[in-house]
Scaffold this motif. Structure first.
Motif, PDB file in Angstrom:
ATOM      1  N   PHE A 710       0.810  -1.208   0.000  1.00  0.00           N
ATOM      2  CA  PHE A 710       0.000   0.000   0.000  1.00  0.00           C
ATOM      3  C   PHE A 710       0.850   1.268   0.000  1.00  0.00           C
ATOM      4  N   ASP A 711       1.880   1.308   0.830  1.00  0.00           N
ATOM      5  CA  ASP A 711       2.691   2.519   0.938  1.00  0.00           C
ATOM      6  C   ASP A 711       3.686   2.674  -0.204  1.00  0.00           C
ATOM      7  N   GLN A 712       3.667   1.749  -1.183  1.00  0.00           N
ATOM      8  CA  GLN A 712       4.544   1.856  -2.345  1.00  0.00           C
ATOM      9  C   GLN A 712       3.769   2.188  -3.622  1.00  0.00           C
ATOM     10  N   LEU A 713       2.447   2.428  -3.483  1.00  0.00           N
ATOM     11  CA  LEU A 713       1.634   2.701  -4.666  1.00  0.00           C
ATOM     12  C   LEU A 713       1.888   4.092  -5.239  1.00  0.00           C
ATOM     13  N   HIS A 714       2.498   4.993  -4.455  1.00  0.00           N
ATOM     14  CA  HIS A 714       2.747   6.363  -4.891  1.00  0.00           C
ATOM     15  C   HIS A 714       4.051   6.827  -4.238  1.00  0.00           C
ATOM     16  N   PRO A 715       4.811   7.673  -4.906  1.00  0.00           N
ATOM     17  CA  PRO A 715       6.060   8.154  -4.285  1.00  0.00           C
ATOM     18  C   PRO A 715       5.839   8.813  -2.927  1.00  0.00           C
ATOM     19  N   ALA A 716       4.623   9.282  -2.648  1.00  0.00           N
ATOM     20  CA  ALA A 716       4.366   9.907  -1.349  1.00  0.00           C
ATOM     21  C   ALA A 716       4.387   8.902  -0.211  1.00  0.00           C
ATOM     22  N   GLY A 717       4.315   7.610  -0.520  1.00  0.00           N
ATOM     23  CA  GLY A 717       4.401   6.584   0.514  1.00  0.00           C
ATOM     24  C   GLY A 717       3.224   6.620   1.466  1.00  0.00           C
ATOM     25  N   SER A 718       3.518   6.662   2.753  1.00  0.00           N
ATOM     26  CA  SER A 718       2.467   6.621   3.772  1.00  0.00           C
ATOM     27  C   SER A 718       1.625   7.891   3.793  1.00  0.00           C
ATOM     28  N   ALA A 719       2.063   8.963   3.101  1.00  0.00           N
ATOM     29  CA  ALA A 719       1.271  10.189   3.051  1.00  0.00           C
ATOM     30  C   ALA A 719       0.111  10.080   2.059  1.00  0.00           C
ATOM     31  N   LEU A 720       0.042   8.975   1.331  1.00  0.00           N
ATOM     32  CA  LEU A 720      -1.047   8.771   0.383  1.00  0.00           C
ATOM     33  C   LEU A 720      -2.369   8.736   1.141  1.00  0.00           C
ATOM     34  N   SER A 721      -3.335   9.527   0.687  1.00  0.00           N
ATOM     35  CA  SER A 721      -4.598   9.652   1.421  1.00  0.00           C
ATOM     36  C   SER A 721      -5.584   8.548   1.048  1.00  0.00           C
ATOM     37  N   THR A 722      -5.911   8.428  -0.237  1.00  0.00           N
ATOM     38  CA  THR A 722      -6.930   7.467  -0.667  1.00  0.00           C
ATOM     39  C   THR A 722      -6.462   6.772  -1.939  1.00  0.00           C
TER      40      THR A 722
END
Length: 882
Positions: A710-722
């Motif tokens: 989940f935290d690798q789906l976007h470069p923002a990591g754990s800051a990804l909201s939805t």
């Protein structure tokens, strides 16, 4: 002068007379010595084996102890996870009353896995002048635990100490063993322990001890009878091997928690384990039971005694071997003279046919009783070739070039033909070359082999050839293509509404229908064409020797019309039957067999799709056939796509149009990597996946992959909201999917509010009941749902009131024409107004210009998605997480 052979034969008896007298007594003595040595060796081996047996039992106890302690640790871990799940419910629930607490207990059903559990309770913190008090206000179950209501935890020092420890550490805390309230007056003497976790409310967990003490709302507890808890956590058979003693040694105390009882060890070692649980230290002592001696019957001793006796007898008898050998040698000459008679006697008793023939003229000079009985009493003197059935030249070839074993046909005395397994060889007898032939009747075996070969290539029910034989014959036709006449064709036949007969009248009726239809089809086609049952209600036909391709179509139509309106009567019911025929003309060289079969299958599918009871021939120029063929090819590729790692995920960001930002939102998009490494959009393969029932497999892969990383789906990591994930209608019908999603959210520790599932408007309208049930199940844990592509399906605002949605995504076709089409503009505005009145968030798709962005913001659309903001990017995972 050296002695002659006759001199040697005369001198041998004198030597033989001396040796037995010298060896007789020593033979007895050596036999007794060998017996004694064997018995001593047997006793020594028994002692070695007994020690090894004891060591193996000790090792087995240690191994079982390791497994048992690991099982107990898993049991304690499960108890901690159970209490953690209750704590989670307190975190997400601002108000937990008795009714909710009882339902929570009923849903968890903890006594199913923990029979030793007495109660699950909650003590609320009550500040007073003399300090904080903790009063028990929630108890489940009430039966047997009513005395816990209103119980002051401060009245139980051990219990209070565990409460303080869990509060200060925000970790599981176990109490000292103490007498539980439930056991007072019940005559039970066992001790119990309580496991506790703090309740700090739904805000983020406090980071310091002082903040934890300040924010403490209450304490969640579970009480166990500690002895029963440990006993159910240990495997039962471990108690049969050893005594298990569990002691609480925290702070130098030695409080006994569990003792399985039993006798102490005679030999071996005691194994001690240390276990940290809930802030306490337990020692687990495994004391092996006294091991029995190795039973005599299970050792090698009986065999050793027997071997010793046999060895003594052998040594005793060896002393006479030389004497008997000499005596045997004297009789060899006489026995040699008797060997021919023995040979004849033995052969007379053999059940096989044995014949001996002179190689010079081929006449039979000897035949045993079995040969004379089967082939005739006058066999001797006749030619050997006369008993062999076949061409004389072939028989002579076999005699000139013998094979080790071969099957040939023979004629018996009555002239009847039978098969025999024949072994032939040359033999030199009395200086003359002879032929020896041994034959065994294999007629029944050959018939059985032929029967098995028939069964392997034919369908048992209809008597037609099966799929394997059909493909073998078709391969032969394809390879022979080009010989006159030049044309051939293959047909696939599928019975229409065959399932109706099976479902209403049973499989016996279905089998009878297949048998009758097979008979009719065989009669309609004649013997010059091949018909096969491929499986179930599918048949195949090979049309060969066709003058023109049109002849194949004529025969296919002739076959279909002959079965059109076929009436099948079963008991009191009658059925009208028909067939759908798909065919392909074999008119090209070098095409693999699988291609022709796939083309015929596609044509049959098209015949059924066009209304059944018709003939359809495959053509590469037919767009519908090509489309269906392409979907079949995609279906075959997709079945292996997960194993071959051909699926990848991309993400596209969704941007807010209003002021302020609540984080980064993305939608996951699926792509397929083709053999050349290019990314293929889902529009190319999703229709095939939907048609052939592969969408649940694909959806599961997307969900499992996304939630596991989940935290690798976007470069923002754990800051990804939805993260938005698309679901198909077939997955909605999967009753196990919702539970699996909840399990994955807990496994990977993902807040459900960060996950949004998108369902298309068409799926929602077609499967409204299933969709509502699925959405409610996941919304209970916090997941959100969006209605995708709104406006292109059976658009109706009425069912929006019944769908428990969070988001509406307006289809991109309306967004694209927003500035040029008044109807699209009005549609977008109407959807936005109604969605806002329903409390829903509105997202516009396919946003391709700043002008559209401005207009959407003016209308009041909340979010937008499209190339203007972000083009899809490939999700890159760390390799160890794939």
């Amino acid at each position: 002068m050296p002695p002659t052979p006759s001199d040697r034969r005369q001198s041998e008896p004198a030597a033989l007379d001396v040796e037995p007298l010298a060896n007789r007594v020593p033979g007895v003595v050596w036999g007794l010595l060998a017996l004694g040595f064997g018995l001593l060796l047997t006793f020594w081996l028994y002692r070695v084996q007994a020690r090894q047996w004891q060591a193996e039992r000790q090792e087995a106890v240690v191994t079982e102890a390791d497994k048992g302690v690991a099982q107990l640790r898993a049991k304690l871990r499960s108890a901690e996870l159970l209490l953690r799940s209750v704590q989670t419910m307190f975190l997400v629930s601002e108000q937990m009353d008795e009714d909710r607490f009882e339902r929570l207990y009923a849903n968890l059903d903890p006594r199913r896995d923990f029979p030793s559990l007495l109660a699950m309770a909650y003590a609320v913190r009550v500040p007073r002048v003399d300090g904080d008090h903790y009063s028990t206000v929630l108890v489940a179950p009430l039966e047997g635990n009513r005395d816990l209501r209103g119980l002051e935890v401060t009245d139980q020092p051990a219990n209070l100490q565990a409460l303080f420890a869990s509060r200060d550490t925000n970790q599981l805390s176990a109490s000292n063993p103490f007498a539980l309230v439930q056991d007072r007056g019940a005559g039970r003497s066992g001790l119990g322990v309580t496991l506790r976790l703090p309740d700090f409310g739904s805000d983020p967990a406090p980071g310091s001890v002082s903040e934890r003490r300040r924010r403490m709302r209450g304490s969640i507890a579970m009480s166990f009878r500690v002895g029963e808890l440990i006993q159910t956590g240990l495997p039962q058979h471990l108690s049969e091997l050893a005594r298990i003693v569990v002691t609480d040694v925290t702070h130098q105390r030695h409080d006994g928690l569990f003792d399985s009882g039993g006798e102490g060890p005679a030999t071996g070692q005691t194994v001690v384990y240390s276990q940290r649980f809930g802030g306490r230290t337990w020692t687990i002592t495994v004391i092996p039971h006294r091991a029995e001696e190795l039973p005599w019957s299970q050792s090698a001793a009986p065999a050793g005694v027997l071997v010793s006796v046999l060895l003594g007898l052998l040594v005793w008898s060896v002393s006479d071997t030389h004497r008997r050998a000499v005596q045997l040698g004297r009789r060899l000459g006489q026995r040699y003279q008797e060997s021919e008679e023995r040979f004849r006697t033995l052969n007379e008793l053999l059940p096989a046919l044995v014949m001996l023939a002179d190689a010079a003229d081929g006449c039979i000079v000897y035949a045993n009783q079995a040969a004379r009985t089967r082939l005739g009493e006058s066999l001797q003197g006749s030619q050997l070739v006369s008993v062999l059935d076949g061409d004389a030249t072939e028989v002579q070839r076999r005699l000139a070039n013998p094979e080790a074993v071969t099957e040939v046909a023979l004629r018996d005395a009555s002239g009847a033909r039978f098969w025999a397994s024949v072994a032939m060889s040359w033999l030199l007898l009395d200086g003359r070359q002879q032929w020896v032939m041994v034959a065994s009747d294999v007629t029944e075996q050959r018939a059985l082999t032929e029967l098995l070969a028939y069964q392997a290539s034919h369908d048992e029910l209809t008597g037609l050839i099966n799929r394997r034989e059909f493909e073998r014959r078709l391969q032969r036709v394809v390879q022979g293509l080009g010989e006159p006449p030049p044309h051939a064709a293959v047909l696939f036949i599928d019975l229409d509404q065959f399932k109706l007969v099976n479902d209403t009248s049973g499989h016996i009726a279905g089998d009878q229908l297949l048998l009758q239809l097979a008979t009719v089809m065989r009669a309609r086609l004649g013997e010059e064409h091949v018909i096969a049952r491929l499986g179930g209600d599918e048949f195949g036909v090979i049309l060969s020797g066709l003058e023109t391709p049109e002849r194949a179509m004529e025969l296919a139509e002739h076959l279909r019309s002959g079965l059109d309106g076929f009436v099948f009567v079963w008991e009191t019911k009658s059925y009208m039957s028909s067939i759908s025929v798909g065919g392909v003309v074999i008119d090209s060289l070098g095409v693999p067999l699988a291609e022709w079969l796939a083309a015929a299958d596609t044509a049959c599918y098209m015949a059924k799709e066009q209304g059944r009871n018709r003939v359809h021939f495959y053509s590469a120029r037919d767009e519908q056939s090509a489309l269906r063929r392409g979907e079949m090819d995609w279906a075959n590729r997709l079945r292996w796509a997960v194993q071959e790692q051909r699926f990848v995920l991309t993400y596209q960001e969704v941007h807010a149009l209003g002021p302020g930002s609540r984080g980064i939102d993305v939608e996951l998009l699926l792509r397929f990597i083709d053999e050349g490494g290019a990314l293929v959009a889902p529009g190319a393969f999703i229709p095939a996946a939907e048609r052939y029932g592969l969408m649940p497999l694909i959806d599961r892969w997307v969900i499992e992959t996304a939630l596991a990383n989940f935290d690798q789906l976007h470069p923002a990591g754990s800051a990804l909201s939805t993260v938005a994930i698309n679901l198909s209608g077939a997955s909605i019908e999967d009753e196990t999917l919702a539970a699996r999603i909840v399990e994955l959210l807990r496994l990977h520790n993902i807040a459900p509010q960060r996950v949004c599932f998108e369902i298309t408007e068409t799926v929602a309208a077609r499967q409204l009941t299933d969709v509502i049930r699925f959405i409610n199940r996941l919304r209970e844990v916090g997941c959100r749902f969006a209605l995708d592509d709104f406006g292109v399906g059976m658009s109706s605002f009425s069912y929006l009131k019944h769908l428990p949605l969070d988001i509406i995504k307006i289809d991109g076709s309306f967004i694209r024409d927003l500035l040029s089409d008044p109807i699209s503009h009005a549609m977008v505005r109407a959807v936005t107004d109604i969605a806002h009145r329903l409390g829903l968030v509105v997202i516009g798709e396919w946003v391709t210009s700043e002008a559209i962005v401005s207009e959407l913001r003016e209308i009041g659309v909340d979010f937008a998605q499209g190339f203007t903001f972000h083009r899809p990017e490939l999700v890159v995972f760390q390799r160890n997480n794939l």
